[in-house]
Design an enzyme around this catalytic site. Structure first.
Site, PDB file in Angstrom:
ATOM      1  NE  ARG A   1      -2.544  -1.480   3.393  1.00 17.21           N
ATOM      2  CZ  ARG A   1      -2.710  -2.774   3.691  1.00 17.21           C
ATOM      3  NH1 ARG A   1      -3.419  -3.543   2.885  1.00 17.21           N
ATOM      4  NH2 ARG A   1      -2.190  -3.306   4.774  1.00 17.21           N
TER       5      ARG A   1
ATOM      6  CB  ALA B   1       9.618   8.941  11.021  1.00 18.62           C
TER       7      ALA B   1
ATOM      8  CG  HIS C   1      -4.376   3.167  11.519  1.00 28.92           C
ATOM      9  ND1 HIS C   1      -4.183   3.752  12.754  1.00 28.92           N
ATOM     10  CD2 HIS C   1      -3.507   3.782  10.673  1.00 28.92           C
ATOM     11  CE1 HIS C   1      -3.224   4.671  12.657  1.00 28.92           C
ATOM     12  NE2 HIS C   1      -2.802   4.701  11.402  1.00 28.92           N
TER      13      HIS C   1
ATOM     14  CE  LYS D   1      -1.026   0.892  12.298  1.00 29.82           C
ATOM     15  NZ  LYS D   1       0.195   0.823  11.464  1.00 29.82           N
TER      16      LYS D   1
END
Length: 260
Positions: free
Chosen positions: A13, A116, A149, A153
């Protein structure tokens, strides 16, 4: 000069979004797309080097920055490969254990590495202002976080929610491992003032919503960040790669370093 990019997990994705944007932006040169064995069909649309082996791509394009939004095990292999053959990497993978994060930090001494859990500019600005709110409002305001989400996920809470919670905990001078509440069920008693709650929702195709609550006497403040598209994170990752291309090893870089 265009920043050379290698995208790992180019059919995922995030990987597909990053590859598409890099391929259409003159500031970047999409040098290679990497996928697992048997999953490279369709990658020829990029008219670039297609491989199942990151080492081959790095040897062919030694100046390229690898962008990896896969899973922890694969991302750790990416870091090892960069260390073995020379390379720089931007990691956006979430779900790392504390030991795995320590591995990233240790290897950042030898390779230029940025990690990150969220690459959006908005979230990283939020991380800068939250400590100010914590200190100004004081201990009478309870701190809670909720995140939503898509149903695909795999990790929970999201890496972004954990980063936000860590930010709040550091501002309060407490240990998140001791005060974090990641699930509430049954007769649990009154909420302590030290708690930092992090609650998870999953469903549909939500790209990513995060809300930080400051719940005080007679009022509350809610700060919400909603990602409307994965392009938000992809653009941030490309921006990070362009910055990292000119950095030397020595620390595990973050989006805060990029924005500063």
């Amino acid at each position: 000069m265009a920043t050379e990019i290698i995208v790992l997990g180019a059919k995922g994705r995030m990987g597909s979004t990053i590859a598409r944007l890099a391929d259409n932006d003159p500031d970047y040169a999409l040098c290679a797309v990497i996928e697992r064995e048997g999953n490279t069909d369709g990658l020829e649309i990029y008219s670039t080097f297609v491989s199942t082996n990151l080492e081959d791509a790095l040897l062919k394009y030694p100046s390229a920055v690898v962008i990896d939004f896969t899973v922890p095990k694969v991302s750790l292999d990416t870091v090892k490969c960069c260390k073995d053959v020379g390379g720089k990497a931007v990691i956006g993978t979430t779900g790392f254990s504390s030991e795995e994060l320590s591995y990233l930090k240790e290897n950042s001494k030898d390779i230029s590495l940025l990690w990150a859990p969220n690459m959006s500019v908005g979230i990283n600005v939020l991380l800068k202002i939250l400590p100010q709110l914590v200190k100004i409002l004081g201990e009478k305001y309870d701190l809670e976080i909720s995140e939503i989400h898509h149903k695909f996920k795999k990790d929970a809470p999201s890496g972004t929610a954990l980063k936000l919670a860590q930010c709040l905990a550091e501002a309060r001078g407490v240990d998140l491992d001791k005060v974090g509440k990641f699930c509430r069920h049954g007769i649990i008693g009154e909420r302590s003032s030290e708690e930092i709650g992090v609650q998870t929702l999953r469903g549909g195709d939500v790209v990513g919503d995060h809300t930080v609550y400051f719940l005080g006497p007679g009022e509350r403040i809610e700060i919400t960040h909603r990602a409307h598209s994965r392009e938000t994170f992809a653009q941030g990752a490309l921006r990070a790669a362009k910055w990292l291309a000119h950095q030397k090893p020595g620390k595990l870089y973050s989006m805060s370093d990029v924005l500063n």
